[in-house]
Write an enzyme that holds these catalytic residues in place. Structure first.
Site, short mmCIF file in Angstrom:
data_model
loop_
_atom_site.label_atom_id
_atom_site.label_comp_id
_atom_site.label_asym_id
_atom_site.label_seq_id
_atom_site.Cartn_x
_atom_site.Cartn_y
_atom_site.Cartn_z
N ARG A 45 -20.02 25.54 6.60
CA ARG A 45 -19.15 24.75 7.49
C ARG A 45 -19.99 23.87 8.41
O ARG A 45 -19.62 22.76 8.76
CB ARG A 45 -18.22 25.68 8.30
CG ARG A 45 -17.34 24.96 9.28
CD ARG A 45 -16.02 25.67 9.60
NE ARG A 45 -16.08 27.11 9.59
CZ ARG A 45 -16.57 27.86 10.56
NH1 ARG A 45 -17.07 27.30 11.66
NH2 ARG A 45 -16.56 29.17 10.47
N TYR A 97 -3.04 2.09 9.71
CA TYR A 97 -2.52 2.96 8.65
C TYR A 97 -1.43 3.87 9.25
O TYR A 97 -1.62 4.45 10.33
CB TYR A 97 -3.68 3.79 8.07
CG TYR A 97 -3.22 4.93 7.22
CD1 TYR A 97 -2.43 4.67 6.10
CD2 TYR A 97 -3.53 6.24 7.52
CE1 TYR A 97 -1.97 5.71 5.31
CE2 TYR A 97 -3.09 7.29 6.73
CZ TYR A 97 -2.29 7.01 5.63
OH TYR A 97 -1.83 8.04 4.86
N ASP A 169 -11.74 1.73 12.49
CA ASP A 169 -11.51 2.24 11.14
C ASP A 169 -11.97 1.14 10.18
O ASP A 169 -11.34 0.09 10.08
CB ASP A 169 -10.02 2.57 10.95
CG ASP A 169 -9.71 3.14 9.58
OD1 ASP A 169 -10.46 2.84 8.63
OD2 ASP A 169 -8.71 3.88 9.46
N LYS A 194 -11.25 5.86 -0.26
CA LYS A 194 -10.98 4.50 -0.72
C LYS A 194 -12.24 3.89 -1.35
O LYS A 194 -12.72 4.39 -2.33
CB LYS A 194 -10.42 3.68 0.45
CG LYS A 194 -9.26 4.38 1.19
CD LYS A 194 -8.09 4.61 0.28
CE LYS A 194 -6.89 5.35 0.83
NZ LYS A 194 -6.90 6.13 2.00
N1 PLP Z 1 -7.46 4.79 7.44
C1 PLP Z 1 -6.96 3.88 6.59
C2 PLP Z 1 -7.16 2.43 6.87
C3 PLP Z 1 -6.24 4.30 5.45
O1 PLP Z 1 -5.74 3.38 4.61
C4 PLP Z 1 -6.06 5.69 5.23
C5 PLP Z 1 -5.31 6.19 4.07
O2 PLP Z 1 -4.66 5.44 3.36
C6 PLP Z 1 -6.60 6.60 6.15
C7 PLP Z 1 -7.31 6.12 7.24
C8 PLP Z 1 -6.45 8.07 5.95
O3 PLP Z 1 -7.36 8.51 4.98
P1 PLP Z 1 -7.13 9.74 3.97
O4 PLP Z 1 -5.99 9.39 3.08
O5 PLP Z 1 -8.45 9.82 3.25
O6 PLP Z 1 -6.85 10.94 4.79
#
Ligand code: PLP
Length: 379
Positions: A45, A97, A169, A194
């Site tokens: 962990r 998101y 992000d 992604k």
């Molecule tokens: N940030 C963005 C811009 C996203 O598009 C996403 C998911 O689509 C996330 C965060 C969340 O990521 P995860 O699906 O890997 O938990």
């Protein structure tokens, strides 16, 4: 070392065997040579050699001091929010998101954090939202799904003047096109699911920081809450990153061509792609990145056209997510942003006519041919 070379070779040689592909260490615990001594690893962990290899690579790609690899992007967002205390206030982008919105407003508000939502592309809205309790500005650029662009240098300057952290992000552009820490940001978040992993086959998340104290705090949160990336998945992301530059170039080539093609379709009302010179954020994006990425949103003339396109594409798949080798067409109002209220969606421009396309790395002509047949088949 060039970015592309770093992506391939990572942090250098793996081990004494000469293995070219890094080893996957699946041990959950590590034996100690003597009392008070470790090999550098104790319990999974806290740290795992495969995951650590990935973390060092991602930190280096973002020009950061430290990175943590999480079991998902949302786990990374959640860990960052734990840096704040009840009573703290965070300014967030208007378009993020949908899962980040859900976490902020459905859960973190219950824990005593408060949020003010602004268009981070409008600096005056950020300045007006700052209160004595404000601790951070949280944003995406481009935003998901309306592709708004924010000026990271200017926002970082406002943040420094007011003693705030800037959290970005960076999922959409990745460090291949945009390095927020170099532009003044403090914390980067990724959905590693992604572009970093890049093949629609793994769930992962990252935080990357440049400050030692924040790095230590986040590591303690990480160790305490345990949303760590497993060794197998860490290896998949290491493998994914090897081709990141090649993939990003092809994603972008496809997006640029498709955005221009979509603009000419009578049933398309508007196209949101920061690589189009008429995009309102084009100049700012060009000044802070080396590219525009592979994400396009576009609005068609009716909800029925949107539904039919989702059902009529053949090569492009009607699916949530983005950033993988396969092109995906998404309906934000019913998928990524389904937990927002109709009013919240309307305010953000997420209508039932809006579609989001994540261009994969297929041949451009094949993708355009697929869209052509889907538009031609509209009833
Ligand atoms: N940030 C963005 C811009 C996203 O598009 C996403 C998911 O689509 C996330 C965060 C969340 O990521 P995860 O699906 O890997 O938990």
């Amino acid at each position: 070392m060039d970015f592309a070379t770093k992506c391939v070779h990572g942090i250098g040689a793996n081990d004494a065997t000469g293995s070219v592909s890094p080893a996957i260490y699946i041990s959950s615990t590590f034996a100690h040579p003597r009392l008070g001594e470790t090999t550098g690893f104790a319990y999974i962990r806290e740290a795992n050699p495969t995951r650590q290899r990935l973390e060092k690579l991602v930190a280096s790609l973002e020009n950061g001091l430290d990175a943590l690899a999480f079991a998902s992007g949302m786990a990374a967002v959640d860990a960052v929010l734990r840096l704040f205390k009840p009573g703290d206030h965070i300014i967030t982008g208007n378009d993020l998101y949908g899962g980040s919105f859900r976490l902020f407003h459905r859960y973190e508000e219950q824990n005593g954090l408060s949020f003010t939502v602004v268009h981070t592309s409008k600096l005056e809205e950020i300045t007006a939202a700052i209160t004595p309790q404000t601790k951070a500005i949280y944003l995406e650029t481009p935003t998901n799904p309306t592709m708004e662009i924010s000026d990271l240098r200017a926002i970082s300057k406002i943040a420094k003047d007011n003693n705030l952290l800037v959290i970005v992000d960076n999922t959409f552009l990745t460090p291949y096109f945009q390095k927020p820490l170099d532009l003044g940001a403090d914390i980067i978040i990724h959905s590693g699911t992604k572009y970093l992993a890049g093949r629609n086959d793994v769930l992962a998340g990252f935080t990357i920081v440049k400050d030692e104290k924040i790095a230590e705090e986040l590591r303690l949160i990480y160790k305490s809450t345990g949303a760590c990336l497993g060794a197998m998945d860490a290896w998949l992301v290491i493998r994914g990153i090897k081709t990141l530059p090649l993939r990003m170039e092809q994603h972008q080539r496809n997006a640029q061509a498709i955005a221009q093609w979509l603009q000419k379709q009578p049933k398309v009302k508007y196209v949101l792609y920061p690589g189009l010179p008429q995009h309102p954020g084009y100049a700012i994006n060009a000044s802070q990145t080396t590219g525009f990425g592979g994400m396009i949103s576009f609005a068609v003339d009716s909800a029925d056209t949107a539904r039919q396109l989702l059902e009529k594409v053949k090569l492009i798949q009607f699916a949530e997510s983005l950033g993988g080798t396969e092109s995906l067409l998404t309906y934000p109002i019913r998928q990524t942003h389904a937990d927002l209220t109709p009013e919240e969606c309307a305010e953000k421009g997420i209508t039932d006519c809006l579609l989001r396309l994540s261009t994969g790395i297929e041949a451009t002509d094949d993708l355009i041919a697929d869209l052509e047949q889907a538009f031609a088949a509209l009833e």
